[in-house]
Scaffold this motif. Structure first.
Motif, PDB file in Angstrom:
ATOM      1  N   HIS A   3       0.772  -1.253   0.090  1.00 54.49           N
ATOM      2  CA  HIS A   3      -0.124  -0.163   0.048  1.00 54.49           C
ATOM      3  C   HIS A   3       0.839   1.086   0.130  1.00 54.49           C
ATOM      4  O   HIS A   3       1.919   1.300   0.816  1.00 54.49           O
ATOM      5  CB  HIS A   3      -1.088   0.265   1.136  1.00 54.49           C
ATOM      6  CG  HIS A   3      -2.011   1.260   1.227  1.00 54.49           C
ATOM      7  ND1 HIS A   3      -2.771   1.266   0.039  1.00 54.49           N
ATOM      8  CD2 HIS A   3      -2.160   1.911   2.181  1.00 54.49           C
ATOM      9  CE1 HIS A   3      -3.523   2.477   0.639  1.00 54.49           C
ATOM     10  NE2 HIS A   3      -3.001   2.821   1.596  1.00 54.49           N
ATOM     11  N   VAL A   4       0.686   2.061  -0.915  1.00 60.13           N
ATOM     12  CA  VAL A   4       1.662   3.274  -1.279  1.00 60.13           C
ATOM     13  C   VAL A   4       0.785   4.659  -1.310  1.00 60.13           C
ATOM     14  O   VAL A   4      -0.565   4.753  -1.661  1.00 60.13           O
ATOM     15  CB  VAL A   4       2.219   3.242  -2.437  1.00 60.13           C
ATOM     16  CG1 VAL A   4       3.298   4.234  -2.662  1.00 60.13           C
ATOM     17  CG2 VAL A   4       3.199   1.694  -2.596  1.00 60.13           C
ATOM     18  N   MET A  34       8.773   2.485   5.493  1.00 59.17           N
ATOM     19  CA  MET A  34       9.668   3.360   4.928  1.00 59.17           C
ATOM     20  C   MET A  34       8.985   4.400   4.301  1.00 59.17           C
ATOM     21  O   MET A  34       7.854   4.255   3.811  1.00 59.17           O
ATOM     22  CB  MET A  34      10.789   2.778   4.449  1.00 59.17           C
ATOM     23  CG  MET A  34      10.550   2.336   3.136  1.00 59.17           C
ATOM     24  SD  MET A  34      10.655   3.325   1.763  1.00 59.17           S
ATOM     25  CE  MET A  34      12.263   3.733   1.730  1.00 59.17           C
ATOM     26  N   ALA A  35       9.586   5.504   4.307  1.00 58.76           N
ATOM     27  CA  ALA A  35       9.228   6.794   3.388  1.00 58.76           C
ATOM     28  C   ALA A  35      10.273   7.298   2.536  1.00 58.76           C
ATOM     29  O   ALA A  35      11.537   7.486   3.378  1.00 58.76           O
ATOM     30  CB  ALA A  35       8.531   7.684   4.208  1.00 58.76           C
ATOM     31  N   ALA A  93       4.521  -7.787   4.975  1.00 54.90           N
ATOM     32  CA  ALA A  93       5.453  -8.750   4.758  1.00 54.90           C
ATOM     33  C   ALA A  93       6.657  -8.179   4.239  1.00 54.90           C
ATOM     34  O   ALA A  93       7.853  -8.898   3.685  1.00 54.90           O
ATOM     35  CB  ALA A  93       4.963  -9.656   3.273  1.00 54.90           C
ATOM     36  N   LEU A  94       6.851  -7.005   4.177  1.00 54.41           N
ATOM     37  CA  LEU A  94       7.884  -6.018   3.901  1.00 54.41           C
ATOM     38  C   LEU A  94       8.764  -5.738   5.148  1.00 54.41           C
ATOM     39  O   LEU A  94       8.589  -5.252   6.096  1.00 54.41           O
ATOM     40  CB  LEU A  94       7.614  -4.876   3.088  1.00 54.41           C
ATOM     41  CG  LEU A  94       8.716  -3.775   2.602  1.00 54.41           C
ATOM     42  CD1 LEU A  94       9.776  -4.267   1.757  1.00 54.41           C
ATOM     43  CD2 LEU A  94       8.345  -2.392   2.056  1.00 54.41           C
ATOM     44  N   PHE A 188      17.797  -1.031   2.726  1.00 58.67           N
ATOM     45  CA  PHE A 188      17.934  -2.579   2.335  1.00 58.67           C
ATOM     46  C   PHE A 188      16.498  -2.755   2.362  1.00 58.67           C
ATOM     47  O   PHE A 188      15.705  -2.854   3.269  1.00 58.67           O
ATOM     48  CB  PHE A 188      18.862  -3.222   3.443  1.00 58.67           C
ATOM     49  CG  PHE A 188      20.248  -2.992   3.025  1.00 58.67           C
ATOM     50  CD1 PHE A 188      20.638  -1.975   2.231  1.00 58.67           C
ATOM     51  CD2 PHE A 188      21.237  -3.563   3.796  1.00 58.67           C
ATOM     52  CE1 PHE A 188      21.996  -1.720   1.948  1.00 58.67           C
ATOM     53  CE2 PHE A 188      22.395  -3.697   3.388  1.00 58.67           C
ATOM     54  CZ  PHE A 188      22.859  -2.605   2.522  1.00 58.67           C
ATOM     55  N   PHE A 189      16.051  -3.810   1.379  1.00 56.64           N
ATOM     56  CA  PHE A 189      14.660  -4.030   0.972  1.00 56.64           C
ATOM     57  C   PHE A 189      14.884  -5.793   1.329  1.00 56.64           C
ATOM     58  O   PHE A 189      15.382  -6.327   0.497  1.00 56.64           O
ATOM     59  CB  PHE A 189      13.923  -3.595  -0.244  1.00 56.64           C
ATOM     60  CG  PHE A 189      13.811  -2.105  -0.154  1.00 56.64           C
ATOM     61  CD1 PHE A 189      12.512  -1.612  -0.041  1.00 56.64           C
ATOM     62  CD2 PHE A 189      14.635  -1.289  -0.514  1.00 56.64           C
ATOM     63  CE1 PHE A 189      12.269  -0.397   0.157  1.00 56.64           C
ATOM     64  CE2 PHE A 189      14.251   0.047  -0.744  1.00 56.64           C
ATOM     65  CZ  PHE A 189      13.076   0.558  -0.048  1.00 56.64           C
ATOM     66  N   TYR A 190      13.911  -5.989   2.059  1.00 55.84           N
ATOM     67  CA  TYR A 190      13.726  -7.675   2.189  1.00 55.84           C
ATOM     68  C   TYR A 190      12.478  -8.133   1.910  1.00 55.84           C
ATOM     69  O   TYR A 190      11.281  -7.589   2.602  1.00 55.84           O
ATOM     70  CB  TYR A 190      14.078  -8.171   3.585  1.00 55.84           C
ATOM     71  CG  TYR A 190      15.560  -8.194   3.687  1.00 55.84           C
ATOM     72  CD1 TYR A 190      16.459  -8.888   3.765  1.00 55.84           C
ATOM     73  CD2 TYR A 190      15.992  -6.708   4.438  1.00 55.84           C
ATOM     74  CE1 TYR A 190      17.921  -8.783   4.130  1.00 55.84           C
ATOM     75  CE2 TYR A 190      17.256  -6.429   4.720  1.00 55.84           C
ATOM     76  CZ  TYR A 190      18.261  -7.656   4.446  1.00 55.84           C
ATOM     77  OH  TYR A 190      19.363  -7.236   5.090  1.00 55.84           O
ATOM     78  N   THR A 191      11.942  -8.694   0.767  1.00 59.12           N
ATOM     79  CA  THR A 191      10.564  -9.034   0.271  1.00 59.12           C
ATOM     80  C   THR A 191      10.593 -10.066  -0.608  1.00 59.12           C
ATOM     81  O   THR A 191      11.597 -10.372  -1.345  1.00 59.12           O
ATOM     82  CB  THR A 191      10.021  -7.620  -0.484  1.00 59.12           C
ATOM     83  OG1 THR A 191       8.696  -8.080  -0.935  1.00 59.12           O
ATOM     84  CG2 THR A 191      10.859  -7.202  -1.548  1.00 59.12           C
ATOM     85  N   ASP A 192       9.487 -10.736  -0.841  1.00 53.58           N
ATOM     86  CA  ASP A 192       9.365 -11.786  -1.998  1.00 53.58           C
ATOM     87  C   ASP A 192       8.564 -11.297  -3.458  1.00 53.58           C
ATOM     88  O   ASP A 192       8.199 -12.008  -4.071  1.00 53.58           O
ATOM     89  CB  ASP A 192       8.845 -13.057  -1.523  1.00 53.58           C
ATOM     90  CG  ASP A 192       7.398 -12.675  -0.827  1.00 53.58           C
ATOM     91  OD1 ASP A 192       7.055 -11.646  -0.946  1.00 53.58           O
ATOM     92  OD2 ASP A 192       6.771 -13.888  -0.417  1.00 53.58           O
TER      93      ASP A 192
END
Length: 389
Positions: A3-4, A34-35, A93-94, A188-192
């Motif tokens: 959601h952004v 984050m932003a 999930a992020l 740093f982004f951790y996501t699938d």
């Protein structure tokens, strides 16, 4: 599900601008990870960021000052008193680790290593991210990147260099915990979920090609094919050499820059000549190497504008799935060349992506990668990134 939300302000008060922009995204604070935040150099950046954090407590912020404005779905956002743009990412999930610091001991590579380790700690992870965002000042971007890659390897990245409104060294980069003019910050982004970046100058190659035969440091081009660089460029373009001296070179080369091709030919990284020197050497906006070929590139103002839509179409083909948001790094030099036609850039974006939320920053250096996975820094480029839903 990603959601952004985006927000903006042109309030001349730094605190009021930060609050106004943050209030436009505050209703999405649940699972906000984050932003991205961009602003005008007119503001006291700490005051500006503190106002955002007061409305978005605990949300990591990262960004920098942008050249003359930003673009959001509301249009081109700018004013003489300052401007602000924000884009928030919310997703259960992020995981995102944001870290930043001033340059340590005069060593950008060492600083890159330290900031990478801190970003992993902030994310609560001990492994490399799926991809990352970087911001640094103009000058040593490649060195910061090497330090980060010393820790995590060649992980896809995107981002851009902090900018001001007059190439006066007034730029700043920041997180919610620090503000500095000379340092580095990363997310740093951790996501699938899917991610894609399209990195391009979108210029046409000419047949004017030469070998770099002499440099003075990594960013002063002295000779091409044994000929003073300004003389060779004047021969290629038909300009009088004296018309290319000092800052005239920067303006002239917006539509006719130099480029260096990667080893597989997947990417031409643009090198923007910035200043013509009395010995007919030229200062260039990114690192060069002796013995490599440099190409004179070409593009009209119409092409600079149309390339925004064309690059977005290419980006849409690269991502495997629906797009949740777009982060668009657009060179400040290109923006200067586009000048009063900047609203046509907004039209290009909306025509291509419709209602997908986005933010555009204008930078003095752009970062991205192409298919072979090598991260690259350039100038006069577009680094367009798509986040999957």
């Amino acid at each position: 599900m990603l959601h952004v939300k985006t927000g903006n302000s042109v309030n001349a008060s730094a605190a009021a601008a930060g609050k106004e922009a943050a209030l436009q995204v505050k209703d999405a604070i649940k699972d906000m990870k984050m932003a991205f935040v961009y602003s005008g150099v007119q503001y006291d950046q700490k005051e500006f960021l503190d106002a955002i954090s007061a409305e978005l407590p605990g949300v990591p912020l990262i960004g920098n000052t942008s050249f003359t404005g930003v673009i959001t779905p509301e249009g081109y956002i700018s004013s003489d008193g300052g401007f602000a743009g924000i884009m928030t990412l919310s997703d259960a999930a992020l995981t995102v680790g944001v870290a930043g610091m001033p340059k340590q001991d005069g060593d950008p590579r060492k600083t890159g290593t330290a900031v990478a380790k801190e970003a992993m700690e902030k994310a609560g992870r001990s492994t490399a991210p799926n991809y990352f965002y970087m911001v640094a000042p103009p000058g040593e971007e490649e060195c910061y990147l090497k330090g980060i890659e010393d820790v995590i390897g060649r992980i896809p990245f995107f981002g851009g260099s902090a900018a001001d409104n007059a190439i006066a060294g007034e730029w700043e980069l920041y997180t919610d915990e620090m503000v500095c003019a000379d340092g580095v910050a990363v997310a740093f982004f951790y996501t699938d979920k899917p991610f894609a970046n399209k990195f391009t100058g979108a210029y046409e190659e000419t047949t004017n090609v030469g070998v770099i035969t002499k440099l003075d440091g990594p960013r002063k081009l002295v000779e091409i094919d044994g000929v003073p660089a300004i003389r060779k460029y004047a021969e290629w373009t038909g300009h009088d050499m004296e018309s290319l001296m000092l800052g005239n070179l920067l303006v002239t080369t917006i539509t006719a820059p130099l480029g260096v091709k990667d080893r597989l030919g997947d990417l031409v990284a643009i090198r923007h000549p910035m200043n013509g020197n009395n010995d007919y050497s030229m200062d260039v906006g990114n690192n060069l190497a002796v013995g490599t070929a440099v190409i004179q590139m070409s593009g009209s103002v119409d092409q600079l504008i149309n390339s925004v839509g064309e690059t977005l179409e290419e980006l849409k083909k690269k991502i495997n799935g629906p797009i949740g948001a777009l982060h668009l790094v657009h060179c400040g030099g290109r923006r200067a060349g586009i000048d009063s036609r900047i609203d046509e850039v907004t039209q290009q974006i909306k025509k291509s992506v419709g209602d997908i939320p986005f933010i555009v920053e204008f930078t003095f250096g752009e970062y991205g990668y192409e298919d072979d996975g090598n991260n690259t820094c350039g100038g006069l480029m577009l680094s367009f990134t798509a986040f999957g839903k």
